[in-house]
Structure formats: structure tokens, C-alpha cells
Design an enzyme around this catalytic site. Structure first.
Site, PDB file in Angstrom:
ATOM      1  N   TYR A  78       0.741  -0.980   0.001  1.00  0.00           N
ATOM      2  CA  TYR A  78      -0.034   0.069  -0.058  1.00  0.00           C
ATOM      3  C   TYR A  78       0.929   1.383  -0.103  1.00  0.00           C
ATOM      4  O   TYR A  78       0.242   2.297  -0.077  1.00  0.00           O
ATOM      5  CB  TYR A  78      -0.886  -0.071   1.266  1.00  0.00           C
ATOM      6  CG  TYR A  78      -2.063  -1.276   1.454  1.00  0.00           C
ATOM      7  CD1 TYR A  78      -2.897  -1.516   0.059  1.00  0.00           C
ATOM      8  CD2 TYR A  78      -1.545  -2.222   2.242  1.00  0.00           C
ATOM      9  CE1 TYR A  78      -3.726  -2.426   0.320  1.00  0.00           C
ATOM     10  CE2 TYR A  78      -2.735  -3.319   2.080  1.00  0.00           C
ATOM     11  CZ  TYR A  78      -3.448  -3.486   1.089  1.00  0.00           C
ATOM     12  OH  TYR A  78      -4.306  -4.589   1.125  1.00  0.00           O
ATOM     13  N   HIS A 117      -9.147   0.682  -5.513  1.00  0.00           N
ATOM     14  CA  HIS A 117      -8.258  -0.279  -4.804  1.00  0.00           C
ATOM     15  C   HIS A 117      -6.856   0.060  -5.086  1.00  0.00           C
ATOM     16  O   HIS A 117      -6.388   0.298  -6.164  1.00  0.00           O
ATOM     17  CB  HIS A 117      -8.553  -1.727  -4.937  1.00  0.00           C
ATOM     18  CG  HIS A 117      -9.823  -2.186  -4.517  1.00  0.00           C
ATOM     19  ND1 HIS A 117     -10.430  -2.331  -3.377  1.00  0.00           N
ATOM     20  CD2 HIS A 117     -11.051  -2.438  -5.217  1.00  0.00           C
ATOM     21  CE1 HIS A 117     -11.426  -2.873  -3.209  1.00  0.00           C
ATOM     22  NE2 HIS A 117     -12.131  -2.860  -4.516  1.00  0.00           N
TER      23      HIS A 117
END
Length: 154
Positions: free
Chosen positions: A26, A104
Site C-alpha cells: 500500500y 483499490h
């Protein structure tokens, strides 16, 4: 009279841990950094945004309904793990009728198989996955420039 579009930036479970949780997936940018960037992007696009994050499904449902009642023109939504489990969020998006782009950070389709199914995507106008934090900017750009200019049918 010109009315500025209002777009909600909605982040679900664990996204408050951006920059700390699994940075190899991430990245190291925090949620606060992401939101500050999106406020700058919104200014350049001539739209107003409101950001909200919660680890609680009901709080996310409440926020979507609030934005619907306030006449928001779109939502950029990263549901996190709720993507794969939440019928409540799916039904809320469908019932509130606000064009929603599911975002996402990682490419969920290259990860574990259970991440390959989104309960949210079928009621969204589109999905952006795997483009990192730029996916938020792309979704915001779509809302600012395309949403409302197309006849959308599902």
C-alpha cells in the site's frame, strides 16, 4: 447559477493505517497525506470533496446515506476488505443512487483468490484497481469531468 459538484471520498476498513500497514503493498503515504493531495486535486478540478474513513460498516452506510440526502454527485470508495463481504454497503450504494467508483490501491486480481470477488462493483459505475493512490485521482477526475455528461445505464 453555477453549483460546484460535491464528491465524497470514502475509505473503509484499515485505510486509517495507510503508510503503516503492509507498505510493500500500500505504500508509505498516510491517509492524511492522501486526503491533502485529493483536496489539492479537487481545487484544480473545480469540485468540492468531503473525506470520511471508518472501520465500522454501519458508519460507512450512514455516511453514504447522508451524502445522498445532501445531493452529492458522486463517491470515490475504497471499501477495503468490506469489498468482499458487505451486502449492507452494496445495498446502500444501490439504494442511494449516487454514481460510485470503487477504488483499490493494489491489484486485487493478482492477490489471494478471495479478493477477486467484489460485492460492491456490480452497483458501481466503475472500478479502478492496482494503480496505487493515483486511482483516487483518476476516479475524482472522472466525477469532475464525465459524471453527469453521460447517459449511464446499468
Amino acid at each position: 447559477m453555477f453549483v460546484m459538484k460535491k464528491i465524497g471520498i470514502l475509505n473503509g476498513v484499515n485505510l486509517n493505517r495507510l503508510g503503516l500497514r503492509e507498505p510493500e503493498i500500500y505504500g508509505k503515504t498516510t491517509l492524511e497525506d492522501l486526503e491533502n493531495n485529493l483536496f489539492e486535486t479537487a481545487k484544480t478540478l473545480g469540485v468540492e470533496i468531503e473525506c470520511f474513513q471508518s472501520n465500522h460498516e454501519g458508519a460507512l452506510v450512514d455516511k453514504i446515506c447522508e451524502w445522498a440526502d445532501k445531493g452529492f454527485s458522486g463517491i470515490v470508495f475504497n471499501p477495503g476488505a468490506f469489498t468482499h463481504t458487505s451486502i449492507a454497503l452494496r445495498d446502500c450504494i444501490a439504494g442511494c443512487n449516487i454514481p460510485t467508483v470503487e477504488v483499490h490501491i493494489s491489484n486485487v486480481y493478482t492477490r489471494e483468490e478471495f479478493r477477486h470477488t467484489s460485492l460492491i462493483a456490480p452497483v458501481c459505475i466503475g472500478q479502478i484497481a492496482g494503480l496505487g493512490l493515483a486511482g483516487y485521482d483518476l476516479a475524482l477526475f472522472w466525477h469532475a469531468n464525465v459524471n453527469g455528461a453521460l447517459l449511464v445505464t446499468k
